[in-house]
Motif scaffolding. Structure first.
Motif, PDB file in Angstrom:
ATOM      1  N   ASP A   1      30.259  39.509  36.825  1.00 36.79           N
ATOM      2  CA  ASP A   1      32.166  40.011  36.641  1.00 36.79           C
ATOM      3  C   ASP A   1      32.695  38.261  35.673  1.00 36.79           C
ATOM      4  OD1 ASP A   1      32.812  42.161  38.561  1.00 36.79           O
ATOM      5  OD2 ASP A   1      31.391  41.157  39.645  1.00 36.79           O
TER       6      ASP A   1
ATOM      7  N   GLU B   1      37.494  41.716  44.847  1.00 36.71           N
ATOM      8  CA  GLU B   1      37.417  43.058  44.771  1.00 36.71           C
ATOM      9  C   GLU B   1      35.514  42.070  45.464  1.00 36.71           C
ATOM     10  OE1 GLU B   1      36.221  45.337  41.874  1.00 36.71           O
ATOM     11  OE2 GLU B   1      38.255  46.417  42.457  1.00 36.71           O
TER      12      GLU B   1
ATOM     13  N   GLU C   1      33.622  39.718  44.314  1.00 34.28           N
ATOM     14  CA  GLU C   1      33.606  38.113  43.549  1.00 34.28           C
ATOM     15  C   GLU C   1      34.147  37.119  43.949  1.00 34.28           C
ATOM     16  OE1 GLU C   1      36.078  41.163  40.527  1.00 34.28           O
ATOM     17  OE2 GLU C   1      37.368  40.267  42.421  1.00 34.28           O
TER      18      GLU C   1
HETATM   19 NA    NA Z   1      34.504  42.928  38.177  1.00 31.84          NA
END
Ligand code: NA
Ligand code: DGP
Ligand code: NA
Length: 212
Positions: free
Chosen positions: A19, A153, A156
């Motif tokens: 990410d 999220e 993360e």
């Molecule tokens: Na993401």
């Protein structure tokens, strides 16, 4: 060259990375560049957050709902299975498919972040159409975290992304795996990716290599 009358097939190109690695922008950049050069391109992403499965996955990632680890992996995997016909049809009609994440995220996140056995994760995805190449946008978890900080999220978080990063390393010696230094500026990364992608697109078109 292809059989008489047969259309050269399109390539199937996947982007992977942590990410905030920049892989989503890079996959969009590549789709735009290949289109500019006259190629037919279809851009897709996994998870696809639309549709009935995608809505469950989206709610799971936002931590609105929970699933057991194995169900979670099967949800993401099912989302990939649901798109197989679409990918195959595109590639067979000569369109290059560019995907933001694929089954490698399944191993990296379901095994790295959720702690499931790696081979079990691979099994659920075994038999999916194999990409011709994977661009792994390599950015360390610390660097990704420095960029703007992770969002809210599910995965993360720095300590989770560290485990995801080591799970990704499982693929690092595969012939289709192209690690790209994700700390370079975005234009140089895009240029490097585009050169490699064009080589893949032409060698796939010239080879009779079937979609596997
Ligand atoms: Na993401
Ligand atoms: P994004 O690529 O930003 O839309 O975020 C999608 C998130 O979903 C990201 O944190 C990676 C995660 N993810 C993708 N595929 C899988 C999978 O197969 N299993 C698990 N557990 N997570 C996945
Ligand atoms: Na993204």
């Amino acid at each position: 060259a292809s059989c008489v009358g047969a259309m050269p097939r399109g390539a199937f190109i996947v982007f992977e990375g942590l990410d905030r690695s920049g892989k989503s922008s890079q996959s969009q950049r590549l789709a735009a560049s290949l289109k500019d050069k006259g190629h037919d391109v279809k851009a897709i992403r996994f998870p696809n957050r639309e549709g009935p499965l995608g809505q469950l996955i989206d709610a799971f990632l936002r931590k609105d709902i929970d699933f057991t680890k194995r169900t979670c992996h099967h949800l993401f995997s099912s989302d990939r299975w649901e798109k197989q016909c679409e990918i195959q049809a595109a590639v067979l009609s000569g369109t290059t498919v560019i995907s933001d994440r694929y089954a490698f995220s399944g191993v990296a996140y379901s095994s790295g972040a959720e702690g499931l056995p790696l081979e079990w994760c691979k099994n659920a995805d075994s038999g999916l159409i194999a990409p011709d190449t994977v661009f792994y946008i390599d950015v360390s978890p610390e660097e990704a975290n420095r960029r703007k900080g992770y969002g809210a999220e599910r995965y993360e978080k720095l300590e989770i992304q560290r485990r995801v990063y080591s799970s990704y390393m499982h693929f690092s010696t595969q012939p289709y795996w192209h690690a790209i230094d994700g700390t370079k500026d975005i234009d140089s990364i895009a240029a490097e990716v585009c050169v490699k992608a064009e080589q893949v697109v032409s060698s796939v078109a010239a080879s009779d290599a079937p979609v596997t």
